[in-house]
Every structure is written in structure tokens, then in C-alpha cells.
Design a protein around this motif. Structure first.
Motif, mmCIF file in Angstrom:
data_model
loop_
_atom_site.group_PDB
_atom_site.id
_atom_site.type_symbol
_atom_site.label_atom_id
_atom_site.label_comp_id
_atom_site.label_asym_id
_atom_site.label_seq_id
_atom_site.Cartn_x
_atom_site.Cartn_y
_atom_site.Cartn_z
ATOM 1 N N PRO A 297 -65.189 -53.694 72.758
ATOM 2 C CA PRO A 297 -64.562 -55.015 72.938
ATOM 3 C C PRO A 297 -65.385 -56.141 72.318
ATOM 4 C CG PRO A 297 -64.536 -53.777 74.992
ATOM 5 C CD PRO A 297 -65.422 -53.020 74.053
ATOM 6 N N LEU A 298 -66.716 -56.037 72.392
ATOM 7 C CA LEU A 298 -67.574 -57.074 71.821
ATOM 8 C C LEU A 298 -67.429 -57.143 70.305
ATOM 9 C CD1 LEU A 298 -69.828 -59.190 72.280
ATOM 10 C CD2 LEU A 298 -71.468 -57.325 71.955
ATOM 11 N N LEU A 299 -67.445 -55.991 69.645
ATOM 12 C CA LEU A 299 -67.286 -55.971 68.187
ATOM 13 C C LEU A 299 -65.900 -56.456 67.776
ATOM 14 C CD1 LEU A 299 -69.011 -52.568 67.296
ATOM 15 C CD2 LEU A 299 -69.936 -54.876 67.034
ATOM 16 N N GLY A 300 -64.908 -56.162 68.605
ATOM 17 C CA GLY A 300 -63.570 -56.645 68.310
ATOM 18 C C GLY A 300 -63.478 -58.161 68.377
ATOM 19 N N LEU B 9 -70.948 -46.275 77.467
ATOM 20 C CA LEU B 9 -71.264 -47.701 77.433
ATOM 21 C C LEU B 9 -70.667 -48.372 76.200
ATOM 22 C CD1 LEU B 9 -74.996 -47.721 78.628
ATOM 23 C CD2 LEU B 9 -72.968 -48.427 79.917
ATOM 24 N N GLY B 10 -70.638 -47.633 75.090
ATOM 25 C CA GLY B 10 -70.032 -48.187 73.882
ATOM 26 C C GLY B 10 -68.559 -48.475 74.068
ATOM 27 N N PHE B 11 -67.835 -47.552 74.689
ATOM 28 C CA PHE B 11 -66.418 -47.790 74.949
ATOM 29 C C PHE B 11 -66.212 -48.950 75.920
ATOM 30 C CE2 PHE B 11 -65.548 -43.535 73.209
ATOM 31 C CZ PHE B 11 -64.361 -43.780 72.557
ATOM 32 N N HIS C 127 -61.887 -53.434 63.961
ATOM 33 C CA HIS C 127 -60.881 -52.568 64.583
ATOM 34 C C HIS C 127 -61.343 -51.119 64.494
ATOM 35 C CE1 HIS C 127 -56.923 -51.126 65.791
ATOM 36 N NE2 HIS C 127 -56.928 -50.321 64.740
ATOM 37 N N ASP C 128 -61.410 -50.438 65.626
ATOM 38 C CA ASP C 128 -61.832 -49.034 65.692
ATOM 39 C C ASP C 128 -60.888 -48.315 66.647
ATOM 40 O OD1 ASP C 128 -63.114 -46.618 65.730
ATOM 41 O OD2 ASP C 128 -64.946 -47.332 66.679
#
Length: 464
Positions: free
Chosen positions: A321-324, A314-316, A330-331
Motif C-alpha cells: 500500500p505504501l508503494l502504491g 509485512l510487505g503485503f 502497481h503490483d
């Protein structure tokens, strides 16, 4: 006077490493020695048994870090040489640096540091934090930036581990809090400070290919096979170590199967995402580390492995994308999804496990909670002196808070230092390209004149 534009950035890396290795040689010549052999046959047999019982675990961990993790990072199609080599270089550099620092801080007696396999193993655990953290900026940082990052991270990790394990008494035999969570948020802090608030667009060389994804998946399989050794190596030999191995195998088996379920359900056509498989299959190993040797039932290990895989996938799919978009974070390798989120889940599970296990073992069987290198009675006595099981649960939560807060702050400061022009950060158009650092013999596979080594050096000099 500075060298010509085409050679100056090239000289920075060998100069840095050469000076470091020369200083290390001098340090070892003056201060480092081996333990004197025991005169008693009984003691010699004990030492031999300790070596033979530890070295197989140590070899497994070496394969994990050098081969498994190195291949896992080769999902970038034009950055395979760099991913493998930089991972190998950082492991050796960080291990030696940690060996020096830990020797000076904890093992310096009468002017000498006595080296043994256990000290080398602990130093390698410190190096793991660096290998995880660089995943956040993989492909967008120069080797010199990565080495400076490792130089800063190792002492900060050692300080954080001392506070969490020694001062707070947190139980974390598999390094879920001290290694995975710390390294994850340190790397994210570095990424945030290094790239600041600029949105990082998708690079044309960034998208994986079937071949690069396949190599990365092979790395996942190697990591999956040897992960129980990473978790169990520091456990007390006997029941605790046996339980840690079993719990880790159960958690990772559950995470592997759950990853397939979650990935398939999230895709409209029901197909599997290679990225989900490469990371979600390992999430159970991250989460179980903190409770691996605790008195938890087998079903708890299965449940934790399944939940960690769901959280990772779910994180991927949604969180990265939300944190980006919202935080311009950037991760590159998704370390937040593999190490951060499952690590937090594992830390929360340890709070619950401490409370439940203490109630279940308050009668005739003391507690099977054991700190690294400790034993059950010491852990139980520590709980009594710190407010019982409820107090230990609070310390587990406090350890999580310290790991996240300290690593983020340290990462932000380190990332700001990495912006120094002398560290030769590659320009955007030359990122994710082996030809910037390696001689590529097959010119047919090279990215063309824009990615040539000569032009890359000139571009680096422009940054300097």
C-alpha cells in the motif's frame, strides 16, 4: 488496410504466434539436431543414468509451472481462464525463444545445435522469469503485450545471468538472485512504465472471492510440494543435491508455519488472510535458493524460512500500500513481497554464509560451496583467486546490485515499448475479465453486456 474494428485485435495474437512458430520450425529444420548415440555401452549407460536422474526433477518443475503457478494466479475471480491459459502460453513461447537464443549464444558448433534435456531445462528456467514478471501487470495487459514483454525479457535475462554467474562468479544454484530478484524488479519496472504515474484504483472485478482464493491456495500447495526439485535440479548429484533438498524443505516448512503466526497477529480478530497464506508459505523457497547447497547448518535454513515469511507478510500488509500511494507502483500479484524481498534476504544470507562456511571449512574439509554445475574445489579455488571469502562475499553483493539495477532499467524500457497502441492494451473497464479473450458458455456468469467479447473488441480498437 486494417481489418474491421471487431476483428483487428483478434488477428494480432494468432499472427504474432503463427509467424513465431513458423520461424522456429525453419530454424529447427536447419540448425537443431539431437546428440548422436554413443557407440560405447559404457557411455550409453552414463547418458541413461543422467536422463533418469534429471527427468523426475524436470517433471516436478513442469507441474509447478503449468499447474501450481497457473492456479496460484486464479485469485482474480473473473480472470481464471486467462490466468491459466496465458501462463501456459507464455511458458511454451518463452521456453522456445530461450532455447533458440541460448543455442545460438552457447551451443552453436559447426553449424548445428545439439539438443538435450539439460538445455531444455535451462531454457525453462529462463521462461520462469517471464511467468513471475507478468504477475505485476496481470489482468491489465493484453496477450500481445505479454508476448512482447517475454520477447524482450528473455535476452535481457540471459545477458544478466551471464554477467552475474560467469563474470562475477556469484554462487546461486537455486536462482534466488538470477531468477527471482531479476524477474521481480523487471516486472515492477514494466508496471511503472506501462501505467506511468497514474494511480490504479481498485477494480470492481479485482477483489478475490472465496472460490478463487481456494483455487489459488491449491496452487500454493502444489508449488510448495515440488519446490525442492526446482532448487536442487542443477546441484551436483550427491551431497550437494541432498543438502539442497533438505535445506529447501526445512526453509519452506518454517515459512509455512511462520506465515500463519504473522498473518494471525496482524489481523485484529486473529483470522488468517488467504493472500498471506498463498504467498508467505512459498517465501522460504525463494530465499533458500542461493544458499541451498552451501555448508549451512539446518537451523540456518529454518531461520531463513521464518524470516522470509515475516518479510513477505509485512510487505503485503504495509509495503505494497505504501508503494502504491507514494510511488504509484502497481503490483497486482505482490511479486515484490514473494520474490523481491525474500530474494534480497536470501542474497544477504549468502554473503554471511560464504564468510562463515569458508572459516569453518578452511582446515581439512575444503568448502562445500559449489557453483551451478561446478564442484567444491573449483569454488574454493575461485575464492582464493578473487580475494578469498571476503572477495566472494563482495561478489555476491555485487550480483544482487546488478540483478536489481539491470532488471529495473530493462523493465522500464520494456514497459515504455508496451505502450505502443498497436499492442491493444485493454481499457480499464474491461480489465480482469475472461470474456474479453474467451468464449464463456455459461452466460449467467458473464459480466454482462459491458464485458461481452464484441464490445471488448470494439473498445480495444478504440485504444488502437
Amino acid at each position: 488496410m486494417a481489418g474491421p474494428p471487431s476483428t483487428y485485435p483478434r488477428r494480432l495474437l494468432p499472427l504474432f504466434l503463427g509467424l513465431f512458430q513458423a520461424a522456429l520450425l525453419l530454424f529447427f529444420a536447419l540448425f537443431v539436431t539431437y546428440d548422436e548415440p554413443s557407440a560405447q555401452e559404457k557411455d550409453s549407460s552414463l547418458v541413461a543414468n543422467q536422463v533418469y536422474s534429471t527427468f523426475p526433477f524436470f517433471q516436478d518443475i513442469q507441474v509447478m509451472l503449468v499447474v501450481g503457478l497457473g492456479l496460484l494466479l486464479t485469485f482474480l475471480p473473473r480472470y481464471g481462464f486467462s490466468s491459466l491459459t496465458h501462463n501456459f502460453l507464455l511458458l511454451n513461447f518463452s521456453m522456445q525463444w530461450a532455447l533458440v537464443l541460448q543455442g545460438l549464444l552457447h551451443h552453436f558448433h559447426h553449424g548445428q545445435i545439439h539438443l538435450d534435456l539439460h538445455k531444455l531445462l535451462i531454457s525453462e528456467f529462463a521462461a520462469v522469469t517471464v511467468l513471475i514478471s507478468v504477475g505485476a501487470i496481470l489482468g491489465r495487459a493484453s496477450p500481445c503485450q505479454l508476448l512482447v514483454m517475454a520477447t524482450c525479457e528473455i535476452p535481457l535475462y540471459l545477458a544478466s545471468e551471464w554477467v552475474i554467474v560467469t563474470c562475477l562468479g556469484v554462487l546461486d544454484v537455486g536462482g534466488t538472485i538470477t531468477i527471482h530478484i531479476f524477474s521481480c524488479y523487471f516486472g515492477l519496472g514494466v508496471s511503472k512504465a506501462l501505467f506511468r504515474a497514474t494511480q490504479q484504483p481498485l477494480h470492481p472485478k479485482e477483489a478475490p472471492t472465496p472460490s478463487s482464493d481456494l483455487k489459488s491456495l491449491v496452487g500454493t500447495l502444489i508449488l510448495w510440494v515440488f519446490w525442492p526439485s526446482f532448487v536442487a535440479v542443477l546441484c551436483q548429484p550427491g551431497d550437494a543435491q541432498h543438502r539442497a533438498i533438505l535445506n529447501t524443505l526445512l526453509a519452506m516448512s518454517a515459512s509455512a508455519t511462520t506465515t500463519v503466526v504473522a498473518s494471525s497477529l496482524l489481523e485484529r480478530d486473529g483470522k488468517l488472510s488467504p493472500g498471506h497464506l498463498q504467498n508467505g508459505s512459498l517465501a522460504g523457497g525463494v530465499a533458500i535458493g542461493v544458499v541451498a547447497d552451501m555448508a549451512v547448518p539446518p537451523v540456518a535454513a529454518l531461520a531463513l524460512g521464518s524470516l522470509s515469511a515475516v518479510v513477505c507478510v509485512l510487505g503485503f500488509r504495509f509495503l505494497t500500500p505504501l508503494l502504491g500511494r507514494k510511488l504509484t507502483l502497481h503490483d497486482q500479484c505482490g511479486i515484490h513481497n514473494l520474490h523481491g524481498l525474500p530474494g534480497i534476504l536470501g542474497a544477504a544470507a549468502s554473503v554471511l554464509a560464504v564468510l562463515v562456511a569458508s572459516k569453518d571449512t578452511s582446515g581439512s574439509h575444503p568448502s562445500q560451496l559449489s557453483p551451478v554445475g561446478g564442484n567444491a574445489s573449483e569454488a574454493l579455488e575461485g575464492q582464493r583467486g578473487r580475494g578469498g571469502a571476503g572477495g566472494q562475499a563482495l561478489w555476491q553483493a555485487a550480483g544482487l546490485a546488478v540483478a536489481v539495477g539491470a532488471s529495473l532499467l530493462a523493465g522500464l524500457l520494456t514497459g515504455a515499448a508496451l505502450r505502443l497502441p498497436c499492442l491493444a492494451r485493454p481499457p480499464e473497464r474491461l480489465c480482469f475479465d475472461d470474456s474479453l479473450y474467451f468464449k464463456i458458455r455459461d452466460q449467467a456468469e458473464s459480466p454482462g453486456p459491458d464485458g461481452s467479447a464484441e464490445e471488448g473488441a470494439l473498445a480495444l480498437k478504440e485504444q488502437v
